[in-house]
Design an enzyme around this catalytic site. Structure first.
Site, PDB file in Angstrom:
ATOM      1  N   LYS A 125       7.421 -19.090  23.581  1.00 38.62           N
ATOM      2  CA  LYS A 125       8.505 -18.182  23.186  1.00 38.62           C
ATOM      3  C   LYS A 125       9.262 -17.708  24.418  1.00 38.62           C
ATOM      4  CE  LYS A 125       6.704 -16.313  18.856  1.00 38.62           C
ATOM      5  NZ  LYS A 125       7.667 -16.982  17.988  1.00 38.62           N
ATOM      6  N   GLU A 144      10.889 -22.097  21.909  1.00 38.75           N
ATOM      7  CA  GLU A 144      11.878 -21.230  21.270  1.00 38.75           C
ATOM      8  C   GLU A 144      12.509 -20.273  22.274  1.00 38.75           C
ATOM      9  OE1 GLU A 144      10.111 -20.252  16.968  1.00 38.75           O
ATOM     10  OE2 GLU A 144       8.942 -19.344  18.564  1.00 38.75           O
ATOM     11  N   ASP A 176      -3.209  -1.429  -3.421  1.00 39.99           N
ATOM     12  CA  ASP A 176      -3.994  -1.558  -2.203  1.00 39.99           C
ATOM     13  C   ASP A 176      -4.954  -2.729  -2.418  1.00 39.99           C
ATOM     14  OD1 ASP A 176      -5.907  -1.404  -0.252  1.00 39.99           O
ATOM     15  OD2 ASP A 176      -6.011   0.796  -0.273  1.00 39.99           O
ATOM     16  N   ILE A 177      -4.880  -3.710  -1.544  1.00 37.15           N
ATOM     17  CA  ILE A 177      -5.622  -4.955  -1.762  1.00 37.15           C
ATOM     18  C   ILE A 177      -7.138  -4.739  -1.760  1.00 37.15           C
ATOM     19  CG2 ILE A 177      -5.735  -5.730   0.673  1.00 37.15           C
ATOM     20  CD1 ILE A 177      -4.989  -7.916  -2.423  1.00 37.15           C
ATOM     21  N   HIS A 188       4.420 -23.770   6.549  1.00 33.07           N
ATOM     22  CA  HIS A 188       5.802 -24.027   6.109  1.00 33.07           C
ATOM     23  C   HIS A 188       6.445 -25.215   6.830  1.00 33.07           C
ATOM     24  CE1 HIS A 188       7.161 -21.658   9.610  1.00 33.07           C
ATOM     25  NE2 HIS A 188       8.371 -22.174   9.409  1.00 33.07           N
ATOM     26  N   ASP A 194      -0.959 -19.179  16.717  1.00 38.86           N
ATOM     27  CA  ASP A 194       0.255 -19.009  15.902  1.00 38.86           C
ATOM     28  C   ASP A 194       0.928 -20.359  15.635  1.00 38.86           C
ATOM     29  OD1 ASP A 194       2.444 -17.533  14.663  1.00 38.86           O
ATOM     30  OD2 ASP A 194       3.621 -17.996  16.459  1.00 38.86           O
ATOM     31  N   ARG A 198       0.815  -1.218   0.000  1.00 39.76           N
ATOM     32  CA  ARG A 198       0.000   0.000   0.000  1.00 39.76           C
ATOM     33  C   ARG A 198       0.844   1.262   0.000  1.00 39.76           C
ATOM     34  NH1 ARG A 198      -4.002   0.609   4.714  1.00 39.76           N
ATOM     35  NH2 ARG A 198      -2.098  -0.080   5.711  1.00 39.76           N
ATOM     36  N   HIS A 220       0.761 -25.484  12.916  1.00 40.46           N
ATOM     37  CA  HIS A 220       2.010 -26.253  12.812  1.00 40.46           C
ATOM     38  C   HIS A 220       1.969 -27.539  13.658  1.00 40.46           C
ATOM     39  CE1 HIS A 220       3.603 -22.925  10.656  1.00 40.46           C
ATOM     40  NE2 HIS A 220       3.932 -22.184  11.678  1.00 40.46           N
ATOM     41  N   LYS A 231      -0.967 -18.957   7.365  1.00 39.20           N
ATOM     42  CA  LYS A 231      -1.795 -19.228   8.542  1.00 39.20           C
ATOM     43  C   LYS A 231      -1.807 -17.987   9.451  1.00 39.20           C
ATOM     44  CE  LYS A 231       1.482 -18.804  11.189  1.00 39.20           C
ATOM     45  NZ  LYS A 231       2.441 -19.012  12.171  1.00 39.20           N
TER      46      LYS A 231
HETATM   47  C1  BG6 Z   1       6.049 -19.197  12.410  1.00 44.08           C
HETATM   48  C2  BG6 Z   1       5.498 -18.561  13.661  1.00 44.08           C
HETATM   49  O1  BG6 Z   1       5.011 -19.672  11.597  1.00 44.08           O
HETATM   50  O2  BG6 Z   1       6.908 -20.262  12.764  1.00 44.08           O
HETATM   51  C3  BG6 Z   1       6.621 -18.064  14.531  1.00 44.08           C
HETATM   52  O3  BG6 Z   1       4.644 -17.482  13.298  1.00 44.08           O
HETATM   53  C4  BG6 Z   1       7.608 -19.179  14.817  1.00 44.08           C
HETATM   54  O4  BG6 Z   1       6.118 -17.514  15.729  1.00 44.08           O
HETATM   55  C5  BG6 Z   1       8.040 -19.831  13.519  1.00 44.08           C
HETATM   56  O5  BG6 Z   1       8.729 -18.625  15.472  1.00 44.08           O
HETATM   57  C6  BG6 Z   1       8.929 -21.062  13.758  1.00 44.08           C
HETATM   58  O6  BG6 Z   1       9.353 -21.593  12.531  1.00 44.08           O
HETATM   59  P1  BG6 Z   1      10.792 -21.244  11.918  1.00 44.08           P
HETATM   60  O7  BG6 Z   1      10.869 -22.038  10.670  1.00 44.08           O
HETATM   61  O8  BG6 Z   1      10.814 -19.754  11.679  1.00 44.08           O
HETATM   62  O9  BG6 Z   1      11.776 -21.643  12.965  1.00 44.08           O
END
Ligand code: BG6
Length: 465
Positions: free
Chosen positions: A326, A202, A84-85, A164, A221, A43, A226, A134
């Protein structure tokens, strides 16, 4: 193979940290053609020179191990366009054309419905794909509605709801190891396995992502997507093939057999917490609520744990623990499979076997027992192997799948909905404060765990069942 990629939110963190580096890795591996073009749309206007230097900086920082010529090729292939979407004209200007386009929504999830509606108004060239990150919606109802909007735009095979984690080789190896080892599959059931822990802890903190994270928290999240995906790979029946249909049908079976927690179970079987000020290694960390952009009234959790059970023949009686947090003292990213004790032991004391799939870095560890010093004394024996790092980063694989039109590793519409069915009752109970929001100091092992037991297999946490 599609040769045009448009990234909405193209100057944001996801684009700079993961997508452009993933594309550079693809280029280095010879998987992107010379005519491949990338448009980063946003944007806010950007001056061309300033944008080019931003791309270079991101690639230096996040793709430093990739050869300079591949990075330079991606920089040259990438252009900034203002769009702008919510404005069909500006969107049409970047997506229209004679050839199919891959449209990546690297946008806050709240904008997905608007984005899909605008794209539908504008129309995409035949053969185009759409990619969404996501969390997919905020609950079951919104996920169903988003799926409906997407179905108006493109066929289901053209929708890539990406996670991912599924593109990480370490994650694919969960299924790979299960299916390729004769010794594992016969004991892969509740008769032999008491508990499976799926852990992503993490040392990373908020990393400037309050604008996104403070609206979702650890449950949405990490756990809703995941970790449930990891659970699917661990618990699914062996698929007939690895084609998108077989793989995704078997994952949906797992999600459908997860028993949603009742209001009475939620206080016993879930935990939430957020970090307070502390020290991680030699790094001083502010409390979550003092991080820039955080609204303490959101009561966002940075640590979430849920215990689930599956109602099916293979897993009835095994407990699945999903936990993510975290700002913890150590990184612990693994799936730990805890076997039941042996049925009878004529001597000594044996620890139950544990098989650990380390996800980052990738390791495989098996805790066994062996005869020690004296003939009838058992000692623990650990067998461990480090596995070769993957050839492509997760986002490189993921983008390649989109461009080549292979949705096997993306989340199907019904899968996205089923995942909310399991998590919705927990979100609702937490929003009613049925479960207290605990605190843990940054750098500690997490709530309810004592510091003498960092990374302890059982978490040092009193069991609740
Ligand atoms: C993301 C989360 O999808 O995955 C993050 O939003 C997280 O909060 C992360 O830290 C962990 O995956 P990677 O591959 O970044 O270590």
């Amino acid at each position: 193979m599609i040769t045009r990629l448009v990234i909405f939110g193209g100057t944001g963190d996801l684009s700079g940290r993961y997508l452009l580096p993933g594309l550079a890795a693809l280029r280095a591996a010879g998987r992107l053609s010379d005519d491949f073009r990338i448009v980063c749309a946003d944007r806010k206007n950007r001056d061309d020179t300033e944008f080019e230097s931003w791309v270079e900086t991101q690639l230096d920082r996040h793709a430093g191990d990739i050869p300079v010529d591949a990075r330079a090729a991606v920089t040259t292939a990438t252009r900034f366009r203002r769009a702008d979407i919510s404005d069909p004209d500006s969107v049409a200007a970047v997506v229209s054309g004679d050839s199919p386009v891959a449209v990546y929504l690297a946008l806050p999830p709240a904008l997905f419905p608007t984005a899909v509606q605008t794209l539908d108004q504008v129309g995409l060239p035949p053969g185009s794909k759409i990619v969404l990150e996501k969390p997919f919606g905020v609950d079951l109802v919104s996920a169903v509605e988003l799926n409906r909007l997407l179905a108006d735009l493109v066929p289901e095979e053209a929708v890539f709801r990406v996670d991912h984690f599924l593109a990480m080789t370490t994650v694919q190896n969960l299924l790979g190891s299960r299916l390729s080892n004769r010794v594992l599959e016969p004991i892969w059931n509740s008769a032999h396995i008491a508990r499976i822990e799926i852990i992503w802890e993490e040392t990373l903190t908020l990393e400037g992502r309050a604008g996104y994270y403070d609206h979702v928290g650890a449950l949405e999240d990490m756990v809703q997507n995941h970790l449930l995906q990891l659970l699917c790979l661990i618990a699914m029946e062996p698929p007939i093939t690895l084609s998108e249909r077989d793989l995704r049908d078997r994952k949906v079976d797992v999600l459908r057999s997860l028993r949603p927690l009742t209001d009475a179970e939620i206080p016993r079987r879930t935990r939430r917490a957020r970090y307070s000020a502390g020290t991680i290694g030699d790094r001083r960390v502010r409390s979550y609520t003092d991080e820039d952009g955080v609204n303490p009234r959101h009561r966002t959790e940075t640590f979430a744990e849920i215990e689930l059970t599956l109602d099916n023949w293979r897993w009835s009686g095994t407990e699945f623990v999903l936990r993510s947090g975290k700002a913890l003292g150590t990184d612990r990213k693994e799936v730990a499979v805890h076997f039941r004790p042996v049925p009878d032991l004529p001597f000594g004391t044996a620890q139950p076997n544990i098989l650990r799939f380390g996800l980052d870095p990738e390791t495989l560890t098996l805790a066994l027992n062996a005869i020690g010093g004296s003939a009838e004394q058992l000692v623990p024996l650990t067998m461990s192997a480090q596995i070769q790092p993957p050839d492509l980063p997760a986002y490189g694989r993921l983008v390649l799948d989109v461009l080549s039109g292979n949705p096997a590793l993306s989340i199907r519409a019904d899968e996205a909905e089923e995942a909310w069915r399991v998590v919705d009752p927990v979100i609702s109970a937490w929003s009613r404060d049925v479960v207290p929001l605990d605190e843990y100091p940054a750098g500690s092992p997490g709530p309810g765990r004592n510091s003498s037991e960092p990374g302890a297999p059982d978490g040092g946490r009193p069991r609740t069942t």
